[in-house]
Design a protein around this motif. Structure first.
Motif, mmCIF file in Angstrom:
data_model
loop_
_atom_site.group_PDB
_atom_site.id
_atom_site.type_symbol
_atom_site.label_atom_id
_atom_site.label_comp_id
_atom_site.label_asym_id
_atom_site.label_seq_id
_atom_site.Cartn_x
_atom_site.Cartn_y
_atom_site.Cartn_z
ATOM 1 N N GLY A 232 60.670 36.918 68.133
ATOM 2 C CA GLY A 232 60.864 35.775 67.257
ATOM 3 C C GLY A 232 61.959 35.889 66.216
ATOM 4 N N LYS A 233 62.924 36.775 66.388
ATOM 5 C CA LYS A 233 63.981 36.936 65.383
ATOM 6 C C LYS A 233 64.823 35.669 65.256
ATOM 7 C CE LYS A 233 65.742 40.439 67.471
ATOM 8 N NZ LYS A 233 64.788 40.511 68.594
ATOM 9 N N THR A 234 65.387 35.206 66.355
ATOM 10 C CA THR A 234 66.223 34.002 66.328
ATOM 11 C C THR A 234 65.385 32.768 66.020
ATOM 12 O OG1 THR A 234 67.630 35.046 68.004
ATOM 13 C CG2 THR A 234 67.933 32.688 67.625
ATOM 14 N N THR A 235 64.156 32.743 66.511
ATOM 15 C CA THR A 235 63.275 31.602 66.242
ATOM 16 C C THR A 235 63.009 31.457 64.748
ATOM 17 O OG1 THR A 235 62.217 31.821 68.407
ATOM 18 C CG2 THR A 235 60.995 30.640 66.699
ATOM 19 N N ILE A 236 62.686 32.560 64.076
ATOM 20 C CA ILE A 236 62.444 32.512 62.636
ATOM 21 C C ILE A 236 63.712 32.078 61.903
ATOM 22 C CG2 ILE A 236 62.053 33.981 60.614
ATOM 23 C CD1 ILE A 236 59.953 35.471 62.142
ATOM 24 N N ALA A 237 64.869 32.562 62.345
ATOM 25 C CA ALA A 237 66.126 32.179 61.702
ATOM 26 C C ALA A 237 66.363 30.670 61.828
ATOM 27 C CB ALA A 237 67.280 32.962 62.318
ATOM 28 N N ARG A 238 66.057 30.092 62.975
ATOM 29 C CA ARG A 238 66.280 28.653 63.161
ATOM 30 C C ARG A 238 65.275 27.834 62.350
ATOM 31 N NH1 ARG A 238 67.343 28.599 69.736
ATOM 32 N NH2 ARG A 238 69.486 29.414 69.654
ATOM 33 N N ILE A 239 64.031 28.280 62.298
ATOM 34 C CA ILE A 239 63.043 27.573 61.470
ATOM 35 C C ILE A 239 63.457 27.638 59.999
ATOM 36 C CG2 ILE A 239 60.640 27.567 60.711
ATOM 37 C CD1 ILE A 239 59.867 28.670 63.455
ATOM 38 N N PHE A 240 63.947 28.800 59.578
ATOM 39 C CA PHE A 240 64.403 28.954 58.197
ATOM 40 C C PHE A 240 65.592 28.031 57.924
ATOM 41 C CE2 PHE A 240 66.358 31.587 54.733
ATOM 42 C CZ PHE A 240 65.298 31.463 53.843
ATOM 43 N N ALA A 241 66.471 27.885 58.909
ATOM 44 C CA ALA A 241 67.614 26.975 58.755
ATOM 45 C C ALA A 241 67.136 25.531 58.622
ATOM 46 C CB ALA A 241 68.552 27.123 59.951
ATOM 47 N N LYS A 242 66.102 25.145 59.393
ATOM 48 C CA LYS A 242 65.555 23.783 59.265
ATOM 49 C C LYS A 242 64.925 23.577 57.891
ATOM 50 C CE LYS A 242 63.162 23.993 63.134
ATOM 51 N NZ LYS A 242 62.242 23.611 64.228
ATOM 52 N N ALA A 243 64.205 24.574 57.393
ATOM 53 C CA ALA A 243 63.573 24.459 56.084
ATOM 54 C C ALA A 243 64.613 24.305 54.972
ATOM 55 C CB ALA A 243 62.696 25.674 55.826
ATOM 56 N N LEU A 244 65.772 24.944 55.138
ATOM 57 C CA LEU A 244 66.818 24.856 54.123
ATOM 58 C C LEU A 244 67.548 23.518 54.159
ATOM 59 C CD1 LEU A 244 68.406 28.441 54.386
ATOM 60 C CD2 LEU A 244 67.008 27.551 52.520
ATOM 61 N N ASN A 245 67.664 22.927 55.337
ATOM 62 C CA ASN A 245 68.483 21.723 55.490
ATOM 63 C C ASN A 245 67.679 20.465 55.797
ATOM 64 O OD1 ASN A 245 71.406 22.559 55.257
ATOM 65 N ND2 ASN A 245 70.741 24.010 56.832
ATOM 66 N N CYS A 246 66.366 20.552 55.717
ATOM 67 C CA CYS A 246 65.539 19.373 55.968
ATOM 68 C C CYS A 246 65.882 18.269 54.954
ATOM 69 C CB CYS A 246 64.059 19.730 55.877
ATOM 70 S SG CYS A 246 62.945 18.340 56.205
ATOM 71 N N GLN A 247 66.017 17.050 55.456
ATOM 72 C CA GLN A 247 66.372 15.927 54.575
ATOM 73 C C GLN A 247 65.249 15.567 53.612
ATOM 74 O OE1 GLN A 247 67.543 12.839 57.333
ATOM 75 N NE2 GLN A 247 69.652 13.613 57.497
ATOM 76 N N GLN A 248 64.024 16.035 53.900
ATOM 77 C CA GLN A 248 62.908 15.799 52.997
ATOM 78 C C GLN A 248 62.920 16.770 51.811
ATOM 79 O OE1 GLN A 248 60.989 13.186 53.452
ATOM 80 N NE2 GLN A 248 62.046 12.691 55.376
ATOM 81 N N GLY A 249 63.848 17.724 51.823
ATOM 82 C CA GLY A 249 63.960 18.702 50.755
ATOM 83 C C GLY A 249 63.565 20.093 51.232
ATOM 84 N N ILE A 250 63.968 21.084 50.444
ATOM 85 C CA ILE A 250 63.631 22.473 50.795
ATOM 86 C C ILE A 250 62.123 22.671 50.652
ATOM 87 C CG2 ILE A 250 63.965 24.895 50.175
ATOM 88 C CD1 ILE A 250 66.713 24.183 49.123
ATOM 89 N N SER A 251 61.493 23.111 51.731
ATOM 90 C CA SER A 251 60.042 23.300 51.711
ATOM 91 C C SER A 251 59.662 24.407 52.675
ATOM 92 C CB SER A 251 59.317 22.002 52.086
ATOM 93 O OG SER A 251 59.618 21.650 53.426
ATOM 94 N N ALA A 252 58.412 24.869 52.573
ATOM 95 C CA ALA A 252 57.946 25.950 53.444
ATOM 96 C C ALA A 252 57.764 25.498 54.885
ATOM 97 C CB ALA A 252 56.629 26.517 52.911
ATOM 98 N N GLU A 253 57.644 24.194 55.114
ATOM 99 C CA GLU A 253 57.485 23.664 56.461
ATOM 100 C C GLU A 253 58.441 22.487 56.653
ATOM 101 O OE1 GLU A 253 55.911 24.803 58.950
ATOM 102 O OE2 GLU A 253 54.597 26.304 58.034
ATOM 103 N N PRO A 254 59.396 22.598 57.580
ATOM 104 C CA PRO A 254 60.299 21.460 57.840
ATOM 105 C C PRO A 254 59.527 20.283 58.436
ATOM 106 C CG PRO A 254 60.617 23.194 59.460
ATOM 107 C CD PRO A 254 59.692 23.753 58.428
ATOM 108 N N CYS A 255 60.086 19.074 58.247
ATOM 109 C CA CYS A 255 59.366 17.871 58.686
ATOM 110 C C CYS A 255 59.437 17.643 60.186
ATOM 111 C CB CYS A 255 59.931 16.648 57.953
ATOM 112 S SG CYS A 255 61.625 16.232 58.458
#
Length: 533
Positions: free
Chosen positions: A50-73
């Motif tokens: 899950g290395k790349t998977t975690i990195a992509r989820i983290f990227a979604k959490a940083l750039n989610c239009q709903q704001g930075i959060s622990a869970e992307p929308c």
């Protein structure tokens, strides 16, 4: 519709979907919630965890239009774009193919530009350890002080190859291999969702074959479904995955345990006829004897019965000896005339080392095995406890050693030297009959009597007595301990040395020197000449 492989279809899209990596997920979620974000993260671990998977989820959490959060929308344009691999500000770099310093410099030149779509421009460098030394050096300054809109996410399977200067600039998270239980649960869930038929016991086969990699487990499941479209059955999968090799490995261990050399040859012939890789069988044996060594330290009732029996009946020395022989065989296997010859000789060599073969001359009927019976062990590298009596099956009751049997003189006349002679010098002859010598061996020197040394000693004694000789051992008892040749020689040397000291001290010239010069004799300075003792 385009077919999507199961490993990609069921890739986690949120932190809550991740399995077995809570120790990594929780710190990342806390950082997102508290808005305390580092500029560089390094994810390490074996393949498929899950290395790349975690990195992509983290990227979604940083750039989610709903704001930075622990869970992307997962519903905004940015989240969808990242899932579909078309997000402009998530730049994925394959470190294995872009190792040159020119590629790194091109990446650095793009860092100065602000993100086009998202909140941050994220550089995800996979297999970062493959970058060249010059590439790492070029990346140092930028990685230490990047612009505020830039985040680095690095992933690697081999962090030892990454320079310490890079490691010190990153927050490092080590991803653990996924446990068998979690793999079995997730694979079962996916197969049920995909409406594939399977037997419940096939899940353990898939999990053990995956070696902690969830991606490998899902990919293997997909392959098995294509091979067995009517359903996954244990017997079919075991044969397909080579787990019949494991059964042969267990049969070999059983043959060692039951003293069946003929069975060892039969199993090796079956393996050769079925064209099974001998190296793979050796690898399974290595794994099983490793488990036996662990069972001797930490018993586990859930282990296979044969493993528990081996752990109980083999000594730790024997298990380590077998493991060493198997390990060496892997390194030298290509030197054999044929794989089957090398494998059979390996099994027989282990059998000899365990002391399970009868090493005596052919014309000694008292020690010939009965027809169609496995010979009893006659070569035992481990020593019995002091209270253990001589086995009842001995043909005669041993009588005390003849006073004429000067053990020191016998040792000197034996055609043996080196470790064998040293080992004998630390033993004493207790009892003897025609074909049995009972020796008392100092505890400190019992380890010298390895199977090979023991065989050399028995052959030398057989030549001396002109008949087949076997040796039994006992540990010295405090009340009846006998002096060994080594102890006798040491005592004689000490007595001789004491006499020399007295002679020197009583010498008139020495006394005059001591008196006139106020001198002193240091006893430790006295040594023997080469012709002394």
């Amino acid at each position: 519709m385009t077919y999507i492989p199961l490993a990609r279809k069921w890739r986690p899209k949120t932190f809550s979907d991740l399995i077995g990596q809570d120790h990594v997920v929780h710190p990342l979620q806390n950082a997102l919630q508290q808005d305390k974000l580092h500029h560089a993260y390094l994810f390490t671990g074996t393949r498929g965890v899950g290395k790349t998977t975690i990195a992509r989820i983290f990227a979604k959490a940083l750039n989610c239009q709903q704001g930075i959060s622990a869970e992307p929308c997962l519903s905004c344009d940015n989240c969808l774009a990242i899932d579909e691999g078309r997000f402009f500000d998530l730049i994925e770099v394959d470190g294995a193919s872009r190792t040159r310093v020119e590629d790194t410099r091109e990446l650095i030149e793009n860092i100065q530009y602000a993100p086009a779509q998202g909140r941050f421009k994220i550089f995800l460098i996979d297999e970062v350890h493959m970058l060249s030394t010059h590439s790492f050096n070029a990346l140092l300054k930028t990685l230490e002080e990047p612009p505020e809109h830039v985040k680095f996410l690095l992933a690697t399977t081999d962090p030892q190859k990454i320079p310490a200067t890079i490691l010190s600039r990153c927050l490092q998270f080590n991803l653990n291999p996924i446990s068998h239980t979690m793999i079995e649960s997730q694979v079962a869930f996916i197969l049920e969702q995909e409406q594939f038929n399977f037997e419940s016991n096939v899940l353990s086969l898939i999990a053990s074959h995956a070696n902690g990699s969830m991606r490998d487990a899902i990919t293997l499941s997909e392959q098995l479904v294509s091979v067995f479209p009517n359903g996954l059955q244990y017997d079919s999968l075991a044969h397909f995955l080579g787990h019949s090799i494991e059964s042969y490995s267990l049969q070999i261990m059983e043959a060692f345990l039951q003293h069946q050399p003929n069975r060892l040859i039969e199993i090796s012939e079956v393996i050769a006829r079925q064209q099974i890789s001998h190296i793979r069988v050796i690898h399974f044996l290595l794994n099983h004897f490793h488990q036996c060594a662990l069972l001797q330290i930490v018993p586990n009732k859930t282990s296979a019965a044969i493993l528990q029996n081996c752990a109980k009946n083999f000594t730790s020395h024997q298990i380590h000896l077998i493991y060493q022989a198997l390990e060496k065989a892997c390194q030298e296997f290509d030197w054999n005339p044929s794989p089957n010859i090398g494998f059979q000789m390996l099994l027989l060599r282990i059998y000899h080392a365990l002391g399970l073969l009868n090493h005596q001359q052919p014309n000694t009927p008292d020690y010939e095995p009965e027809p169609e019976q496995i010979p009893e062990p006659t070569e035992e590298p481990d020593f019995p406890a002091p209270e253990e009596p001589v086995p009842a099956e001995e043909p005669q009751t041993p009588s005390p050693a003849d006073p004429d049997d000067n053990w020191s003189n016998i040792i000197e006349q034996l055609k043996i030297d080196g470790i064998g002679k040293t080992a004998l010098s630390h033993s004493s002859l207790i009892e003897r009959n025609e074909q049995l010598l009972l020796l008392e061996v100092e505890t400190t020197y019992q380890s010298l009597f390895t199977p090979n040394i023991l065989l050399r000693i028995e052959n030398a004694l057989s030549n001396y007595y002109q008949q087949a000789i076997k040796i039994k051992f006992q540990t010295p008892k405090a009340q009846t301990s006998h002096q060994t040749p080594a102890q006798i020689k040491k005592q004689q040397k000490q007595e001789h040395f004491s006499k020399l000291q007295q002679t020197v001290q009583s010498n008139e010239f020495v006394q005059k020197v001591i008196s006139d010069c106020d001198a002193e004799i240091f006893e430790n300075s006295m040594t023997f000449q080469t012709n002394e003792l």
